[in-house]
Design an enzyme around this catalytic site. Structure first.
Site, mmCIF file in Angstrom:
data_model
loop_
_atom_site.group_PDB
_atom_site.id
_atom_site.type_symbol
_atom_site.label_atom_id
_atom_site.label_comp_id
_atom_site.label_asym_id
_atom_site.label_seq_id
_atom_site.Cartn_x
_atom_site.Cartn_y
_atom_site.Cartn_z
ATOM 1 N N ASP A 26 0.853 -1.201 0.000
ATOM 2 C CA ASP A 26 0.000 0.000 0.000
ATOM 3 C C ASP A 26 0.888 1.250 0.000
ATOM 4 O O ASP A 26 0.736 2.138 -0.837
ATOM 5 C CB ASP A 26 -0.913 0.003 1.234
ATOM 6 C CG ASP A 26 -1.663 -1.308 1.372
ATOM 7 O OD1 ASP A 26 -2.555 -1.553 0.552
ATOM 8 O OD2 ASP A 26 -1.319 -2.105 2.275
ATOM 9 N N GLN A 262 13.609 1.228 -1.283
ATOM 10 C CA GLN A 262 12.822 0.951 -2.486
ATOM 11 C C GLN A 262 13.698 1.098 -3.751
ATOM 12 O O GLN A 262 13.578 0.321 -4.696
ATOM 13 C CB GLN A 262 11.623 1.898 -2.543
ATOM 14 C CG GLN A 262 10.432 1.295 -3.224
ATOM 15 C CD GLN A 262 9.227 2.226 -3.232
ATOM 16 O OE1 GLN A 262 9.368 3.446 -3.320
ATOM 17 N NE2 GLN A 262 8.047 1.656 -3.150
ATOM 18 N N ARG A 278 6.262 -10.519 -5.212
ATOM 19 C CA ARG A 278 4.958 -10.787 -4.598
ATOM 20 C C ARG A 278 4.083 -9.536 -4.682
ATOM 21 O O ARG A 278 4.526 -8.483 -5.161
ATOM 22 C CB ARG A 278 5.155 -11.215 -3.140
ATOM 23 C CG ARG A 278 5.544 -10.078 -2.229
ATOM 24 C CD ARG A 278 5.771 -10.537 -0.790
ATOM 25 N NE ARG A 278 5.613 -9.406 0.121
ATOM 26 C CZ ARG A 278 5.998 -9.402 1.392
ATOM 27 N NH1 ARG A 278 6.569 -10.472 1.915
ATOM 28 N NH2 ARG A 278 5.802 -8.339 2.147
ATOM 29 N N GLU A 280 1.932 -6.411 -5.194
ATOM 30 C CA GLU A 280 1.624 -5.562 -6.354
ATOM 31 C C GLU A 280 2.848 -4.790 -6.848
ATOM 32 O O GLU A 280 3.209 -4.836 -8.022
ATOM 33 C CB GLU A 280 0.495 -4.580 -5.987
ATOM 34 C CG GLU A 280 0.178 -3.625 -7.116
ATOM 35 C CD GLU A 280 -1.168 -2.918 -6.972
ATOM 36 O OE1 GLU A 280 -2.125 -3.510 -6.422
ATOM 37 O OE2 GLU A 280 -1.263 -1.760 -7.423
ATOM 38 N N ASP A 281 3.497 -4.064 -5.949
ATOM 39 C CA ASP A 281 4.547 -3.162 -6.417
ATOM 40 C C ASP A 281 5.779 -3.922 -6.919
ATOM 41 O O ASP A 281 6.304 -3.619 -7.999
ATOM 42 C CB ASP A 281 4.930 -2.179 -5.308
ATOM 43 C CG ASP A 281 5.846 -1.083 -5.824
ATOM 44 O OD1 ASP A 281 5.475 -0.429 -6.813
ATOM 45 O OD2 ASP A 281 6.950 -0.916 -5.281
HETATM 46 O O1 TRH Z 1 4.562 -6.143 0.734
HETATM 47 P P1 TRH Z 1 3.577 -6.664 -0.244
HETATM 48 O O2 TRH Z 1 3.115 -8.018 -0.022
HETATM 49 O O3 TRH Z 1 2.397 -5.677 -0.296
HETATM 50 C C1 TRH Z 1 1.047 -5.761 -0.565
HETATM 51 C C2 TRH Z 1 0.266 -5.612 0.684
HETATM 52 O O4 TRH Z 1 0.157 -6.859 1.318
HETATM 53 C C3 TRH Z 1 -1.051 -5.036 0.348
HETATM 54 O O5 TRH Z 1 -1.911 -4.950 1.446
HETATM 55 C C4 TRH Z 1 -1.678 -5.813 -0.747
HETATM 56 O O6 TRH Z 1 -2.801 -5.181 -1.080
HETATM 57 C C5 TRH Z 1 -0.754 -5.861 -1.921
HETATM 58 O O7 TRH Z 1 0.474 -6.453 -1.524
HETATM 59 C C6 TRH Z 1 -1.327 -6.580 -3.093
HETATM 60 O O8 TRH Z 1 4.218 -6.615 -1.728
HETATM 61 P P2 TRH Z 1 4.548 -5.432 -2.718
HETATM 62 O O9 TRH Z 1 3.296 -4.866 -3.263
HETATM 63 O O10 TRH Z 1 5.500 -5.952 -3.666
HETATM 64 O O11 TRH Z 1 5.238 -4.320 -1.842
HETATM 65 C C7 TRH Z 1 6.527 -4.457 -1.333
HETATM 66 C C8 TRH Z 1 7.222 -3.109 -1.316
HETATM 67 O O12 TRH Z 1 8.423 -3.209 -0.568
HETATM 68 C C9 TRH Z 1 7.616 -2.640 -2.703
HETATM 69 O O13 TRH Z 1 7.386 -1.249 -2.822
HETATM 70 C C10 TRH Z 1 9.091 -2.922 -2.774
HETATM 71 C C11 TRH Z 1 9.486 -2.716 -1.345
HETATM 72 N N1 TRH Z 1 10.717 -3.404 -0.931
HETATM 73 C C12 TRH Z 1 11.764 -2.640 -0.470
HETATM 74 O O14 TRH Z 1 11.682 -1.399 -0.463
HETATM 75 N N2 TRH Z 1 12.889 -3.273 -0.039
HETATM 76 C C13 TRH Z 1 13.037 -4.621 -0.065
HETATM 77 O O15 TRH Z 1 14.107 -5.162 0.342
HETATM 78 C C14 TRH Z 1 11.933 -5.399 -0.551
HETATM 79 C C15 TRH Z 1 12.058 -6.889 -0.589
HETATM 80 C C16 TRH Z 1 10.793 -4.761 -0.965
#
Ligand code: TRH
Length: 397
Positions: A26, A262, A278, A280-281
């Site tokens: 999010d 990020q 995993r 979304e982002d």
């Molecule tokens: O963390 P996520 O699983 O996030 C989400 C939430 O669960 C949310 O509620 C749900 O709606 C959504 O998934 C579908 O996965 P995501 O989306 O990939 O987000 C992870 C963020 O963390 C992304 O912006 C990348 C960042 N990140 C870092 O900044 N450093 C890191 O070492 C890693 C592994 C990720």
């Protein structure tokens, strides 16, 4: 022709509201969007976050403070008792149907009475399902206030809101120094090894994955940022793996690395040959990396996520031969259902060059579409073709 910032953007004030449901997706999406609107489109952006800890995790320069200026964005803590005197923005983004504060809504209604209603946008979760095209840009009328809310759906086709993509990403990728980056993490990539990043939810399928990696002909070097999947990995290992520690078995080397910023995480995806992602982002960022990737989708009730997974696979694999389609689908399904992935992995390794070409071509295909922030700018400037409805469109998650 794509909408560009120079063509349409005049600076406006934006409020983005973000509730952290869990994990980092999010805030990950909202923070990227906020930074992009400020830096690429010269907008005045205020980001309201209810849990700043999540922001600190992905952007360690952030503080647990009520207000701070970060990367050109005015970052605010979103308190339970929302202030009455902050003034509302010209564009209001409610991320993932998070419900903006009542007090703020009342002020928006007041503005409407004065003929100056803000543009109110609900930024939805990403899905490749076909109905997204119909629901993107739909408008519903808020029953109490008569305010109009536009539903903005990210997506993979020109009839959606697109994906977050920075304007300089190709240039930064071109200039990226892989060895320097890996060294900065204390990692030396073994010559000839397949370098893999692993970001996932808890997943017992890691046991079969590591077994097949340990016995593979080609050395496998896997980098694991701190996170949930380590719980599953630690059940497989003789000793729990802490950040900075490694483990070797057969042709497999595992290295647990710290959670990255990020920006660094993007670079990790560029540095690796294959990325497990995993949510979304990170899923979107893997697509911009243009390398083969495996998606652990955010699990939902009644397996709704499997429908979403298949919708993406349908688009992603639509031009591919039967064999590659079957192999990618098998690996992704087994990974998500936490089944044995050894067979699917070995099959896909036979087709690694095709998998690489697919990922490269997919990135090129997506790049031909307008990016999400630019499309929001068009919408904020009166373009974008909203569709009228009185119903809230169907959404998932
Ligand atoms: O963390 P996520 O699983 O996030 C989400 C939430 O669960 C949310 O509620 C749900 O709606 C959504 O998934 C579908 O996965 P995501 O989306 O990939 O987000 C992870 C963020 O963390 C992304 O912006 C990348 C960042 N990140 C870092 O900044 N450093 C890191 O070492 C890693 C592994 C990720």
């Amino acid at each position: 022709m794509h909408p560009t910032s120079s063509a349409v953007s005049t600076p406006k004030s934006w409020d983005i509201f973000c509730r952290v449901i869990d994990n980092y997706g999010d805030i990950g999406v909202c923070w990227r969007l906020a930074r992009q609107l400020a830096s690429e489109h010269n907008q005045q952006v205020r980001l309201w976050v209810d849990d700043l800890n999540a922001l600190v995790r992905i952007w360690p320069d952030a503080q647990l403070a009520d207000q701070q200026e970060l990367a050109g964005v005015d970052v605010r803590h979103w308190p339970d008792a929302f202030p009455t005197d902050i003034g509302i923005a010209q564009v209001v983004i409610e991320a993932f149907a998070c419900d903006i504060p009542d007090i703020y809504l009342q002020q928006m209604a007041e503005q409407k009475k004065n003929g100056q209603a803000p543009l109110w946008i609900n930024l939805e979760y990403l899905s490749a399902e076909p109905w997204v095209e119909d629901c993107h840009s739909m408008v519903s009328v808020h029953p109490g206030t008569g305010l109009r809310k536009t539903f903005f759906f990210p997506g993979f086709t020109p009839r959606t809101g697109g994906l977050l993509r920075e304007q300089d990403i190709a240039e930064r990728q071109h200039e990226f120094d892989r060895t320097f980056f890996l060294n900065s993490l204390g990692i030396t990539a073994e010559h000839g090894a397949l370098l893999i990043s692993l970001f996932a939810y808890e997943n017992t399928a890691v046991a079969s994955l590591f077994d097949v990696w340990a016995s593979s002909n080609r050395p496998i070097h896997c980098l694991i940022p701190q996170g949930k999947v380590l719980t599953s990995i630690n059940q497989y290992l003789p000793e729990p793996l802490a950040s900075g520690q490694g483990y070797t078995r057969g042709n497999l080397r595992l290295d647990a690395i710290p959670f990255l910023t990020q920006t660094q995480y993007d670079e990790l995806l560029w540095a690796c040959d294959i990325n497990f992602v995993r949510g979304e982002d990170s899923f979107v960022r893997a697509q911009w990396a243009g390398k083969p990737f495996v998606w652990h989708i955010y699990p939902q009730e009644e397996n709704a996520h499997i429908t979403k997974l298949d919708a993406f696979l349908d688009r992603f694999l639509s031009q591919q031969d039967q064999q590659l389609t079957a192999n990618v689908s098998d690996l992704w399904h087994n990974w998500n259902q936490q089944h044995d992935v050894a067979g699917a992995w070995s099959q896909l390794m036979e087709q690694l060059p095709q998998w690489q070409a697919l990922s490269h071509d997919w990135k090129k295909h997506l790049r031909s579409q307008a990016d999400l922030a630019s499309q929001l700018i068009v919408l904020s400037s009166g373009g974008g073709g909203q569709k009228s409805t009185t119903e809230k469109p169907q959404t998932t998650v």
